[in-house]
Design a protein around this motif. Sequence first.
Motif, PDB file in Angstrom:
ATOM      1  N   ILE A  67      50.044  30.081  32.705  1.00  0.00           N
ATOM      2  CA  ILE A  67      51.068  31.343  32.852  1.00  0.00           C
ATOM      3  C   ILE A  67      50.352  33.117  33.193  1.00  0.00           C
ATOM      4  CG2 ILE A  67      52.100  32.597  30.974  1.00  0.00           C
ATOM      5  CD1 ILE A  67      50.965  30.669  28.825  1.00  0.00           C
ATOM      6  N   PRO A  68      50.037  32.397  34.750  1.00  0.00           N
ATOM      7  CA  PRO A  68      49.806  32.974  35.693  1.00  0.00           C
ATOM      8  C   PRO A  68      50.728  35.116  35.577  1.00  0.00           C
ATOM      9  CG  PRO A  68      51.083  32.155  36.875  1.00  0.00           C
ATOM     10  CD  PRO A  68      51.942  31.609  35.495  1.00  0.00           C
ATOM     11  N   SER A  69      51.059  35.498  34.552  1.00  0.00           N
ATOM     12  CA  SER A  69      51.672  36.572  34.855  1.00  0.00           C
ATOM     13  C   SER A  69      51.049  37.314  33.775  1.00  0.00           C
ATOM     14  CB  SER A  69      53.466  36.963  34.351  1.00  0.00           C
ATOM     15  OG  SER A  69      53.338  36.061  32.689  1.00  0.00           O
ATOM     16  N   LEU A  70      50.184  36.682  32.643  1.00  0.00           N
ATOM     17  CA  LEU A  70      48.868  37.214  31.709  1.00  0.00           C
ATOM     18  C   LEU A  70      47.887  36.301  31.407  1.00  0.00           C
ATOM     19  CD1 LEU A  70      51.582  35.531  28.095  1.00  0.00           C
ATOM     20  CD2 LEU A  70      51.262  38.112  29.991  1.00  0.00           C
ATOM     21  N   ASN A  71      47.568  35.606  32.842  1.00  0.00           N
ATOM     22  CA  ASN A  71      46.383  35.573  33.307  1.00  0.00           C
ATOM     23  C   ASN A  71      45.819  34.191  31.816  1.00  0.00           C
ATOM     24  OD1 ASN A  71      45.895  36.592  35.559  1.00  0.00           O
ATOM     25  ND2 ASN A  71      45.223  38.619  35.015  1.00  0.00           N
ATOM     26  N   VAL A  72      46.512  33.871  31.204  1.00  0.00           N
ATOM     27  CA  VAL A  72      46.464  33.439  30.675  1.00  0.00           C
ATOM     28  C   VAL A  72      46.776  31.451  30.857  1.00  0.00           C
ATOM     29  CG1 VAL A  72      46.938  31.906  27.832  1.00  0.00           C
ATOM     30  CG2 VAL A  72      46.622  34.822  28.751  1.00  0.00           C
ATOM     31  N   VAL A  73      45.346  30.340  30.117  1.00  0.00           N
ATOM     32  CA  VAL A  73      45.648  28.901  30.610  1.00  0.00           C
ATOM     33  C   VAL A  73      45.781  27.961  28.823  1.00  0.00           C
ATOM     34  CG1 VAL A  73      44.743  27.072  31.082  1.00  0.00           C
ATOM     35  CG2 VAL A  73      44.414  28.881  32.555  1.00  0.00           C
ATOM     36  N   LYS A  74      46.793  27.778  28.652  1.00  0.00           N
ATOM     37  CA  LYS A  74      46.978  27.552  26.969  1.00  0.00           C
ATOM     38  C   LYS A  74      46.558  26.132  26.990  1.00  0.00           C
ATOM     39  CE  LYS A  74      49.814  27.148  22.814  1.00  0.00           C
ATOM     40  NZ  LYS A  74      50.694  28.129  22.302  1.00  0.00           N
ATOM     41  N   ILE A  75      45.922  25.557  26.095  1.00  0.00           N
ATOM     42  CA  ILE A  75      45.565  23.740  26.037  1.00  0.00           C
ATOM     43  C   ILE A  75      46.143  23.646  24.782  1.00  0.00           C
ATOM     44  CG2 ILE A  75      44.037  22.034  26.415  1.00  0.00           C
ATOM     45  CD1 ILE A  75      42.554  24.319  27.736  1.00  0.00           C
ATOM     46  N   SER A  76      46.939  22.387  24.498  1.00  0.00           N
ATOM     47  CA  SER A  76      46.970  22.054  22.943  1.00  0.00           C
ATOM     48  C   SER A  76      46.834  20.661  23.358  1.00  0.00           C
ATOM     49  CB  SER A  76      48.412  22.335  22.473  1.00  0.00           C
ATOM     50  OG  SER A  76      48.412  23.471  22.807  1.00  0.00           O
ATOM     51  N   TYR A  77      46.264  19.702  21.831  1.00  0.00           N
ATOM     52  CA  TYR A  77      45.832  18.324  21.847  1.00  0.00           C
ATOM     53  C   TYR A  77      45.592  18.380  20.014  1.00  0.00           C
ATOM     54  CZ  TYR A  77      41.562  20.434  20.739  1.00  0.00           C
ATOM     55  OH  TYR A  77      39.836  21.267  20.095  1.00  0.00           O
ATOM     56  N   PRO A  78      46.519  16.847  20.164  1.00  0.00           N
ATOM     57  CA  PRO A  78      46.261  16.419  18.632  1.00  0.00           C
ATOM     58  C   PRO A  78      44.929  16.230  17.960  1.00  0.00           C
ATOM     59  CG  PRO A  78      46.593  14.988  20.244  1.00  0.00           C
ATOM     60  CD  PRO A  78      46.715  15.806  21.249  1.00  0.00           C
ATOM     61  N   ARG A  79      44.731  16.906  17.138  1.00  0.00           N
ATOM     62  CA  ARG A  79      43.881  17.290  15.588  1.00  0.00           C
ATOM     63  C   ARG A  79      43.433  15.671  15.899  1.00  0.00           C
ATOM     64  NH1 ARG A  79      42.576  21.796  12.110  1.00  0.00           N
ATOM     65  NH2 ARG A  79      41.613  20.486  11.351  1.00  0.00           N
ATOM     66  N   PRO A  80      41.641  15.452  16.087  1.00  0.00           N
ATOM     67  CA  PRO A  80      41.034  13.508  16.401  1.00  0.00           C
ATOM     68  C   PRO A  80      41.201  13.664  14.192  1.00  0.00           C
ATOM     69  CG  PRO A  80      39.652  15.557  17.444  1.00  0.00           C
ATOM     70  CD  PRO A  80      40.912  16.558  17.119  1.00  0.00           C
ATOM     71  N   ILE A  81      41.437  14.433  14.002  1.00  0.00           N
ATOM     72  CA  ILE A  81      41.341  14.508  12.247  1.00  0.00           C
ATOM     73  C   ILE A  81      42.478  15.374  11.404  1.00  0.00           C
ATOM     74  CG2 ILE A  81      39.864  14.709  10.047  1.00  0.00           C
ATOM     75  CD1 ILE A  81      37.580  13.816  11.709  1.00  0.00           C
ATOM     76  N   SER A  82      43.045  15.115  10.662  1.00  0.00           N
ATOM     77  CA  SER A  82      44.353  16.244  10.036  1.00  0.00           C
ATOM     78  C   SER A  82      43.456  17.029   9.461  1.00  0.00           C
ATOM     79  CB  SER A  82      44.964  15.572   9.345  1.00  0.00           C
ATOM     80  OG  SER A  82      45.247  14.765   8.456  1.00  0.00           O
ATOM     81  N   GLN A  83      44.356  18.803   9.308  1.00  0.00           N
ATOM     82  CA  GLN A  83      43.972  19.646   8.499  1.00  0.00           C
ATOM     83  C   GLN A  83      43.430  19.260   7.518  1.00  0.00           C
ATOM     84  OE1 GLN A  83      46.405  22.726   8.251  1.00  0.00           O
ATOM     85  NE2 GLN A  83      44.893  24.584   8.187  1.00  0.00           N
ATOM     86  N   GLY A  84      42.690  19.972   6.315  1.00  0.00           N
ATOM     87  CA  GLY A  84      42.164  19.494   4.978  1.00  0.00           C
ATOM     88  C   GLY A  84      42.144  18.109   4.523  1.00  0.00           C
ATOM     89  N   SER A  85      42.011  17.001   5.740  1.00  0.00           N
ATOM     90  CA  SER A  85      41.657  15.554   5.124  1.00  0.00           C
ATOM     91  C   SER A  85      39.765  16.489   5.232  1.00  0.00           C
ATOM     92  CB  SER A  85      41.836  14.687   6.254  1.00  0.00           C
ATOM     93  OG  SER A  85      40.909  15.413   7.743  1.00  0.00           O
ATOM     94  N   LEU A  86      39.142  14.868   4.414  1.00  0.00           N
ATOM     95  CA  LEU A  86      37.982  14.495   3.548  1.00  0.00           C
ATOM     96  C   LEU A  86      37.519  15.282   4.353  1.00  0.00           C
ATOM     97  CD1 LEU A  86      36.287  14.830   0.973  1.00  0.00           C
ATOM     98  CD2 LEU A  86      36.831  12.065   2.059  1.00  0.00           C
ATOM     99  N   ARG A  87      37.156  14.864   5.772  1.00  0.00           N
ATOM    100  CA  ARG A  87      36.493  14.642   7.607  1.00  0.00           C
ATOM    101  C   ARG A  87      36.557  15.848   7.834  1.00  0.00           C
ATOM    102  NH1 ARG A  87      36.168   9.791  10.490  1.00  0.00           N
ATOM    103  NH2 ARG A  87      38.688   9.765  10.658  1.00  0.00           N
ATOM    104  N   ASP A  88      37.920  16.838   7.671  1.00  0.00           N
ATOM    105  CA  ASP A  88      37.932  18.133   8.444  1.00  0.00           C
ATOM    106  C   ASP A  88      36.660  18.945   8.419  1.00  0.00           C
ATOM    107  OD1 ASP A  88      38.421  19.943  10.304  1.00  0.00           O
ATOM    108  OD2 ASP A  88      40.271  20.712   8.558  1.00  0.00           O
ATOM    109  N   ARG A  89      36.204  19.275   8.761  1.00  0.00           N
ATOM    110  CA  ARG A  89      34.933  20.554   9.099  1.00  0.00           C
ATOM    111  C   ARG A  89      34.774  21.137   9.823  1.00  0.00           C
ATOM    112  NH1 ARG A  89      29.964  16.879  11.820  1.00  0.00           N
ATOM    113  NH2 ARG A  89      28.893  18.926  11.393  1.00  0.00           N
ATOM    114  N   ASP A  90      36.806  22.142   9.938  1.00  0.00           N
ATOM    115  CA  ASP A  90      37.395  22.998  10.746  1.00  0.00           C
ATOM    116  C   ASP A  90      38.318  23.391  10.291  1.00  0.00           C
ATOM    117  OD1 ASP A  90      37.415  25.406  11.886  1.00  0.00           O
ATOM    118  OD2 ASP A  90      36.768  24.901  13.914  1.00  0.00           O
ATOM    119  N   MET A  91      38.928  23.701   8.776  1.00  0.00           N
ATOM    120  CA  MET A  91      39.785  23.712   8.687  1.00  0.00           C
ATOM    121  C   MET A  91      40.774  24.366   9.349  1.00  0.00           C
ATOM    122  SD  MET A  91      41.206  23.190   5.276  1.00  0.00           S
ATOM    123  CE  MET A  91      42.070  23.746   4.463  1.00  0.00           C
TER     124      MET A  91
END
Length: 110
Positions: A67-91
Amino acid sequence: MTNDTIALGDLAQEVRSKNAGPFWVTMELFMRDEASYALAADAAYVNEDVVAELYGVAADQVQLFRIPSLNVVKISYPRPISQGSLRDRDMHAGQHHVPLALVRVPAPAA
């Protein structure tokens, strides 16, 4: 590390990450100026393969938004472990941005 490179986080005003729902993480690089944005947006330094390597996800699942007008780069990717699952270390996915902030790019000319 050499003197002719710098971490993206040192060029940014802010680098952050957060949940984009329970199955996705989104990160943003808020760059200080156009020169810093140009480095963060340069596909030679920040691209799907780099993100895939940093976060252990498939490159074809990484989404990049420049997004050059804001000087921002946004990145999205699937969580390897879904939020709140037993192995989630960063909720809230609040620490996922750290590897991205440490990516080295050429230091801008002084």
